[in-house]
Design a protein around this motif. Sequence first.
Motif, PDB file in Angstrom:
ATOM      1  N   ARG A  36       0.848  -1.183   0.000  1.00 23.02           N
ATOM      2  CA  ARG A  36       0.000   0.000   0.000  1.00 23.02           C
ATOM      3  C   ARG A  36       0.886   1.237   0.000  1.00 23.02           C
ATOM      4  NH1 ARG A  36      -3.082  -3.567   2.932  1.00 23.02           N
ATOM      5  NH2 ARG A  36      -5.217  -3.723   2.187  1.00 23.02           N
ATOM      6  N   ASP A  40      -1.486   6.502   2.540  1.00 20.48           N
ATOM      7  CA  ASP A  40      -2.751   6.562   1.803  1.00 20.48           C
ATOM      8  C   ASP A  40      -3.702   5.514   2.370  1.00 20.48           C
ATOM      9  OD1 ASP A  40      -4.862   6.698   0.060  1.00 20.48           O
ATOM     10  OD2 ASP A  40      -3.661   6.461  -1.752  1.00 20.48           O
ATOM     11  N   ASP A  41      -4.556   5.925   3.306  1.00 19.81           N
ATOM     12  CA  ASP A  41      -5.479   5.001   3.959  1.00 19.81           C
ATOM     13  C   ASP A  41      -6.544   4.468   3.005  1.00 19.81           C
ATOM     14  OD1 ASP A  41      -4.113   5.348   6.324  1.00 19.81           O
ATOM     15  OD2 ASP A  41      -5.410   6.981   6.997  1.00 19.81           O
ATOM     16  N   GLN A  42      -6.762   5.134   1.896  1.00 20.65           N
ATOM     17  CA  GLN A  42      -7.781   4.700   0.939  1.00 20.65           C
ATOM     18  C   GLN A  42      -7.239   3.703  -0.091  1.00 20.65           C
ATOM     19  OE1 GLN A  42     -10.939   5.685   1.524  1.00 20.65           O
ATOM     20  NE2 GLN A  42     -10.030   6.687   3.288  1.00 20.65           N
ATOM     21  N   ASP A  43      -5.927   3.502  -0.113  1.00 24.42           N
ATOM     22  CA  ASP A  43      -5.296   2.597  -1.071  1.00 24.42           C
ATOM     23  C   ASP A  43      -5.676   1.156  -0.747  1.00 24.42           C
ATOM     24  OD1 ASP A  43      -3.685   1.302  -2.906  1.00 24.42           O
ATOM     25  OD2 ASP A  43      -1.784   1.977  -2.044  1.00 24.42           O
ATOM     26  N   SER A  44      -6.306   0.468  -1.700  1.00 25.16           N
ATOM     27  CA  SER A  44      -6.709  -0.927  -1.475  1.00 25.16           C
ATOM     28  C   SER A  44      -5.525  -1.876  -1.602  1.00 25.16           C
ATOM     29  CB  SER A  44      -7.811  -1.325  -2.462  1.00 25.16           C
ATOM     30  OG  SER A  44      -7.326  -1.231  -3.788  1.00 25.16           O
TER      31      SER A  44
END
Length: 107
Positions: A36, A40-44
């Motif tokens: 990841r 970036d907490d939204q990165d899957s």
Amino acid sequence: MNALREKPVGQELPVKRGAERRRSQREPVVTVGTLRAEGDDQDSGRQVIVGDVSLHGVGMRTKFTLELEEMFTIEIGVGPLHLTSRLKVVRVRELPDGTYDIGGQFC
């Protein structure tokens, strides 16, 4: 730890070259990991195949290239054998089959 590396009187320590320069032993594994983008907490995440792990880093195979010095979070394993760590890309080598041999250093 330096006391363990001191040479005995009258003997020279061998010069480490190539793979022998590693700070810790590699443990061969074959498992899936997830990279990841750092912060970036939204990165899957992107899936990688982990081929070896040591105390200081990981060797993996990807279908995509990465840039040297790029920073990621890597997750390996599940359950009680789960590892999550920051990782800096230190080696990128394209292989004849179009995949990439990637070396990452834990930070």
